[in-house]
Scaffold this motif. Structure first.
Motif, short mmCIF file in Angstrom:
data_model
loop_
_atom_site.label_atom_id
_atom_site.label_comp_id
_atom_site.label_asym_id
_atom_site.label_seq_id
_atom_site.Cartn_x
_atom_site.Cartn_y
_atom_site.Cartn_z
N ILE A 200 33.25 44.69 -10.55
CA ILE A 200 33.72 45.95 -11.11
C ILE A 200 35.17 46.20 -10.70
O ILE A 200 36.01 46.61 -11.52
CB ILE A 200 32.81 47.10 -10.65
N THR A 209 37.32 47.19 -17.84
CA THR A 209 36.45 48.36 -17.90
C THR A 209 37.09 49.42 -18.80
O THR A 209 38.30 49.54 -18.87
CB THR A 209 36.23 48.95 -16.50
N TYR A 373 31.92 47.38 -24.41
CA TYR A 373 31.63 47.77 -23.03
C TYR A 373 30.89 46.66 -22.29
O TYR A 373 29.90 46.89 -21.61
CB TYR A 373 30.80 49.06 -22.98
N GLU A 376 30.49 47.19 -18.36
CA GLU A 376 29.61 48.31 -18.02
C GLU A 376 28.16 47.99 -18.36
O GLU A 376 27.25 48.40 -17.62
CB GLU A 376 30.04 49.57 -18.78
N ARG A 377 27.94 47.28 -19.46
CA ARG A 377 26.58 46.95 -19.86
C ARG A 377 26.07 45.69 -19.17
O ARG A 377 24.93 45.63 -18.69
CB ARG A 377 26.51 46.79 -21.38
N MET A 396 25.40 49.93 -12.60
CA MET A 396 25.81 50.68 -13.79
C MET A 396 26.31 52.06 -13.41
O MET A 396 27.24 52.58 -14.02
CB MET A 396 24.64 50.79 -14.78
N ALA A 399 29.85 51.56 -12.26
CA ALA A 399 30.76 51.21 -13.35
C ALA A 399 30.89 52.32 -14.40
O ALA A 399 31.92 52.42 -15.06
CB ALA A 399 30.29 49.93 -14.03
N ASP A 400 29.85 53.15 -14.52
CA ASP A 400 29.85 54.19 -15.55
C ASP A 400 29.16 55.43 -15.00
O ASP A 400 28.06 55.78 -15.41
CB ASP A 400 29.12 53.68 -16.80
N SER A 405 29.27 55.16 -21.65
CA SER A 405 29.06 53.95 -22.45
C SER A 405 27.59 53.87 -22.87
O SER A 405 26.75 54.63 -22.37
CB SER A 405 29.42 52.71 -21.62
N ALA A 407 25.57 51.77 -21.98
CA ALA A 407 24.92 50.88 -21.01
C ALA A 407 23.51 51.35 -20.65
O ALA A 407 22.56 50.56 -20.68
CB ALA A 407 25.78 50.76 -19.75
#
Length: 467
Positions: A200, A209, A373, A376-377, A396, A399-400, A405, A407
């Protein structure tokens, strides 16, 4: 063993969970790695138990002294040892309870790319694990061929799946596989979190990202594993009045019903197999994948007849999370270091192959299989492939954090098709017995076909959807 001894051993579990949480709050580098408190507590219990502290103290106090078992008596360990195998049934029975099961078209459109990616990672673990077993571990270390399935069982399935298969490993004549699988699950969680956080940060610096700009900018409370004051909404809804039945009791009962349905299914299938074929293959199958099926059946029934929606998904997840914490701590605390030491080279080879394959999947396959994404996914599926679903959700979240997103939605939809088979599903539960029954080559061919199928859909179908 008396009821008081059992109760005291369970109280000790709570103590180590609290100490693990306290360490997580106080130690910065553990916060930066987002290590779960159950993992920290499990390692601490392992160090303070008979295998580490006990062995050290025996040199000074003798084998018959109080300190010969460290701070954990043999009675405590005897209570803890079977807990992981029991709690995994709660975890899997809870997977789909309280959820709305969407139609397959929506699952395919939103969760398809992540399903293809996760499917590729999961079956690839079987392919490379079995190749390692056939070419190296069987001829040079005299290990059974099913040892090649431990990468997927330990990494993708995690501590609970490994613990749930303990009886299966005993029936297959290689009990050491349990400790190796638990060790792999521990390595998977740790390396998954470490590599995931590094990935990440790399993605942020390289502009990969689309949501966050700096992982280290996460609020201090979030790093410590504490929910910010403004985000402390209700963790679960009161769907029934406590004077009639406590909501927690009701949801626990529904999970228990799902496990009982799964048990009835397992007994029925085993009986039917004996009557029709005279074989005993299903006796190798543990309860937890059928408990998941039982949960799906209970949920379908509830969706049809429950008009007031008494099942709350958040309440189910709290029970599931509690079971998972108990599972992880007890599994790590009771793993046999002697077995891992005896098979240290095969263990390291299995762990290295698994890490390299999953790392290749994240950095090379994910950008080519997930149309938008991708980091993120993909980081969620990578985390799951390294160390169970909770690790994927954790990464996740990093990252999000605000769920901007697709994700989370894609990951959730993917689970509906993925979990019944891999990551602790039917394939995971049956893989070792199938290798023993059919031989490693037929299962390797099956895994290779499934791997190619995942690659084909990911690279040439979903991967081409990029604008």
């Amino acid at each position: 063993m008396t009821p008081n001894q059992i109760g005291f051993a369970l109280l000790y579990l709570g103590l180590f969970l609290l100490i693990g949480k306290w360490i997580r709050v106080r130690v910065k580098w553990m916060q930066n790695l987002f290590l779960p408190s159950a993992v920290i507590g499990g390692f601490l219990a392992l160090l303070l138990g008979p295998q580490v502290l006990g062995n050290i103290m025996q040199n000074f106090t003798g084998e018959d002294s109080f300190w010969a078992t460290g701070l954990l008596s043999q009675t405590i360990l005897d209570v803890w040892t079977p807990l992981a195998g029991l709690m995994i049934n709660v975890v899997f029975a809870s997977l789909f309870l309280g959820t709305i099961l969407p139609n397959l078209k929506k699952i395919w459109n939103i969760g398809g790319p992540q399903l293809a990616f996760g499917w590729t990672l999961g079956w690839g673990q079987y392919v490379f694990g079995l190749l390692l077993a056939i070419l190296v571990l069987v001829p040079f270390y005299d290990m059974p061929p099913f040892i090649g399935t431990l990468i997927e069982i330990g990494f993708e399935g995690g501590h609970g799946t490994a613990a749930g298969l303990q009886g299966t490993f005993e029936d297959l004549g290689f009990t050491e596989a349990y400790d190796l699988a638990i060790g792999l699950a521990t390595v998977g969680i740790l390396s998954g979190v470490i590599i995931g956080i590094i990935a990440i940060n790399w993605g942020v610096r390289r502009g990969k990202t689309k949501v966050i700009s700096n992982v280290q900018d996460a609020p201090a409370l979030r790093k410590a594993g504490i929910i910010e004051f403004e985000d402390r909404d209700a963790a679960a809804k009161m769907t029934v009045r406590p004077e009639s039945i406590e909501p927690l009791s009701l949801h626990f009962a529904m999970i228990g019903l799902a496990i009982l349905v799964g048990y009835a299914l397992l007994q029925g299938i085993t009986w039917l197999e004996g009557v029709l074929f005279g074989s005993e293959f299903m006796t190798y199958v543990p309860l937890f994948p059928l408990a998941m099926v039982g949960g799906i059946l209970v949920q379908i029934t509830a969706m049809k007849f429950d008009k007031v929606n008494i099942l709350d998904r958040q309440m189910v997840m709290r029970i599931q999370g509690f079971a998972l914490d108990i599972l992880i701590l007890s599994a790590i605390a009771t793993v046999s270091l002697d077995v891992i030491g005896e098979y240290i080279v095969p263990f390291l080879l299995l762990a290295t192959v698994g890490i390299l394959w999953n790392g290749f999947g994240l950095f090379y396959l994910a950008p080519r299989m997930i149309p938008s994404y991708w980091l993120e996914r993909g980081i969620g599926d990578f985390g799951q492939s390294m160390g169970i679903t909770a690790t994927g959700l954790l990464l996740m979240r990093v990252a999000d954090p605000e769920m901007k997103s697709p994700a989370y939605e894609g990951f959730g939809y993917k689970q509906l098709i993925f979990e019944p088979f891999l990551g602790g599903g039917l394939v995971t539960a049956l893989s070792a017995p199938l290798v023993v029954q059919l031989g490693p080559i037929p299962f390797l061919i099956l895994a290779a076909v499934m791997l190619v199928l995942g690659l084909a859909f990911g690279l040439f179908y979903f991967g081409k959807m990029k604008s």
